[in-house]
Scaffold this motif. Structure first.
Motif, mmCIF file in Angstrom:
data_model
loop_
_atom_site.group_PDB
_atom_site.id
_atom_site.type_symbol
_atom_site.label_atom_id
_atom_site.label_comp_id
_atom_site.label_asym_id
_atom_site.label_seq_id
_atom_site.Cartn_x
_atom_site.Cartn_y
_atom_site.Cartn_z
ATOM 1 N N CYS A 101 -2.793 2.714 33.100
ATOM 2 C CA CYS A 101 -2.298 3.549 31.997
ATOM 3 C C CYS A 101 -1.295 4.583 32.497
ATOM 4 N N LEU A 102 -1.600 5.204 33.625
ATOM 5 C CA LEU A 102 -0.691 6.199 34.197
ATOM 6 C C LEU A 102 0.641 5.569 34.569
ATOM 7 N N ARG A 103 0.567 4.391 35.174
ATOM 8 C CA ARG A 103 1.804 3.742 35.591
ATOM 9 C C ARG A 103 2.632 3.287 34.404
ATOM 10 N N ASN A 104 1.986 2.919 33.311
ATOM 11 C CA ASN A 104 2.719 2.508 32.115
ATOM 12 C C ASN A 104 3.444 3.663 31.455
ATOM 13 N N THR A 105 2.916 4.873 31.633
ATOM 14 C CA THR A 105 3.541 6.046 31.007
ATOM 15 C C THR A 105 4.495 6.775 31.937
ATOM 16 N N ASP A 106 4.387 6.548 33.244
ATOM 17 C CA ASP A 106 5.268 7.207 34.209
ATOM 18 C C ASP A 106 5.517 6.247 35.364
ATOM 19 N N ALA A 107 6.735 5.759 35.459
ATOM 20 C CA ALA A 107 7.048 4.738 36.460
ATOM 21 C C ALA A 107 7.208 5.306 37.864
ATOM 22 N N HIS A 108 7.339 6.637 37.990
ATOM 23 C CA HIS A 108 7.718 7.212 39.276
ATOM 24 C C HIS A 108 6.660 8.085 39.934
ATOM 25 N N VAL A 109 5.693 8.590 39.175
ATOM 26 C CA VAL A 109 4.744 9.534 39.774
ATOM 27 C C VAL A 109 3.922 8.844 40.872
ATOM 28 N N PRO A 110 3.834 9.432 42.072
ATOM 29 C CA PRO A 110 2.998 8.847 43.126
ATOM 30 C C PRO A 110 1.516 8.954 42.765
ATOM 31 N N ILE A 111 0.763 7.874 42.988
ATOM 32 C CA ILE A 111 -0.673 7.841 42.705
ATOM 33 C C ILE A 111 -1.412 7.486 43.995
ATOM 34 N N ILE A 112 -2.333 8.365 44.401
ATOM 35 C CA ILE A 112 -3.162 8.124 45.573
ATOM 36 C C ILE A 112 -4.592 7.878 45.104
ATOM 37 N N LEU A 113 -5.136 6.714 45.460
ATOM 38 C CA LEU A 113 -6.502 6.359 45.083
ATOM 39 C C LEU A 113 -7.504 6.878 46.117
ATOM 40 N N LEU A 114 -8.623 7.403 45.631
ATOM 41 C CA LEU A 114 -9.761 7.725 46.488
ATOM 42 C C LEU A 114 -10.774 6.612 46.297
ATOM 43 N N THR A 115 -11.015 5.828 47.329
ATOM 44 C CA THR A 115 -11.852 4.646 47.184
ATOM 45 C C THR A 115 -12.979 4.626 48.201
ATOM 46 N N PRO A 116 -14.180 4.216 47.774
ATOM 47 C CA PRO A 116 -15.293 4.107 48.709
ATOM 48 C C PRO A 116 -15.338 2.763 49.424
ATOM 49 N N GLU A 117 -14.462 1.854 49.037
ATOM 50 C CA GLU A 117 -14.496 0.501 49.583
ATOM 51 C C GLU A 117 -14.130 0.492 51.057
ATOM 52 N N GLU A 118 -14.909 -0.230 51.847
ATOM 53 C CA GLU A 118 -14.629 -0.359 53.277
ATOM 54 C C GLU A 118 -13.725 -1.541 53.578
ATOM 55 N N ASP A 119 -13.764 -2.557 52.722
ATOM 56 C CA ASP A 119 -12.944 -3.749 52.921
ATOM 57 C C ASP A 119 -11.562 -3.508 52.329
ATOM 58 N N VAL A 120 -10.538 -3.511 53.165
ATOM 59 C CA VAL A 120 -9.185 -3.212 52.704
ATOM 60 C C VAL A 120 -8.723 -4.161 51.608
ATOM 61 N N ASN A 121 -9.228 -5.403 51.613
ATOM 62 C CA ASN A 121 -8.803 -6.368 50.589
ATOM 63 C C ASN A 121 -9.252 -5.954 49.195
ATOM 64 N N ASN A 122 -10.336 -5.171 49.107
ATOM 65 C CA ASN A 122 -10.816 -4.728 47.808
ATOM 66 C C ASN A 122 -9.922 -3.649 47.201
ATOM 67 N N ARG A 123 -9.003 -3.122 47.986
ATOM 68 C CA ARG A 123 -8.110 -2.088 47.464
ATOM 69 C C ARG A 123 -6.855 -2.695 46.845
ATOM 70 N N ASN A 124 -6.625 -3.968 47.092
ATOM 71 C CA ASN A 124 -5.414 -4.605 46.585
ATOM 72 C C ASN A 124 -5.260 -4.510 45.068
ATOM 73 N N PRO A 125 -6.338 -4.686 44.269
ATOM 74 C CA PRO A 125 -6.164 -4.537 42.818
ATOM 75 C C PRO A 125 -5.619 -3.165 42.419
ATOM 76 N N GLY A 126 -6.038 -2.124 43.132
ATOM 77 C CA GLY A 126 -5.523 -0.788 42.832
ATOM 78 C C GLY A 126 -4.042 -0.679 43.120
ATOM 79 N N LEU A 127 -3.605 -1.247 44.231
ATOM 80 C CA LEU A 127 -2.185 -1.235 44.565
ATOM 81 C C LEU A 127 -1.396 -2.090 43.577
ATOM 82 N N ASP A 128 -1.983 -3.208 43.179
ATOM 83 C CA ASP A 128 -1.329 -4.067 42.175
ATOM 84 C C ASP A 128 -1.216 -3.358 40.828
#
Length: 224
Positions: free
Chosen positions: A66-93
């Motif tokens: 939702c944030l990305r749809n309303t603002d194409a440029h604002v940097p977004i940093i996720l705080l994630t508890p996931e230890e497996d880096v592959n599980n973070r890919n959906p957030g980057l996508d």
């Protein structure tokens, strides 16, 4: 002042991050759930968003989209508890720019914040212009002074946008006529004086400090 929106439902952690960001000189707004976060984004147009992956009512992934749809440029940093880096890919996508693992290192988070803000400044593409408590969104054509919505005509908006693009620079009347309204003006610049007058009335409606200053015989400058 750089404005950061922190979206985190753990109150103690949110307050800790806020205090560290404040110490670094950033202005911080906190949202504890997704709906509040989306409303805050529309209102304040933050320079950077720190977003927790797990939130009540809506996932960080949904909020990120939702944030990305309303603002194409604002940097977004996720705080994630996931230890497996592959599980973070959906957030980057979904549009996140980066992630920091929880339990987080505040030093690492501050480094990521500085890095992404620096990239944004170098990029030079932004929908939001700011001066003091004045915020103008070029894409939505919405203006806020503090928390107050300022409704402007097209001409008033275009003039304010131009002044915000050149803060603390004296802009001559001829330059305004040529670059804001795109025509050469013959005669006096009464049209600008009238527009400035209406703009001031709206920007100072709650007795706020004047920021559009007159430079006698020359033009105008956005300054406090």
């Amino acid at each position: 002042m750089t404005h950061i929106l922190l979206i985190e439902d753990e109150v103690k952690l949110a307050r800790f991050i806020e205090s560290e960001l404040n110490y670094e000189g950033y202005q911080v707004s906190i949202a504890y759930d997704g709906l509040t976060a989306l409303m805050a984004t529309q209102k304040f147009h933050p320079d950077l968003v720190i977003l927790d992956w797990m939130l009540p009512g809506a996932s960080g992934l949904e909020i990120c989209r939702c944030l990305r749809n309303t603002d194409a440029h604002v940097p977004i940093i996720l705080l994630t508890p996931e230890e497996d880096v592959n599980n973070r890919n959906p957030g980057l996508d979904a549009g996140a720019n980066d992630y920091v693992q929880k339990p987080l290192s505040i030093e690492e988070l501050l480094v990521r914040v500085r890095t992404h803000l620096r990239y944004k400044q170098q990029d030079g593409t932004t929908d939001v212009l700011k001066f003091e408590e004045l915020i103008l969104n070029r894409r939505t054509r919405i203006v806020y002074r503090g928390q107050r919505l300022v409704k402007l005509t097209t001409q008033e908006f275009d003039l304010l946008e131009y002044l915000l693009m050149h803060p603390r620079q004296i802009i001559t009347c001829d330059r305004i006529l040529e670059e804001v309204w795109a025509y050469n003006f013959i005669g006096d610049a009464n049209i600008i004086e009238v527009c400035i007058g209406y703009l001031r009335l709206k920007l100072e409606a709650n007795n706020e400090r004047r920021i559009v200053q007159t430079v006698s015989g020359v033009g105008y400058v956005l300054d406090k």
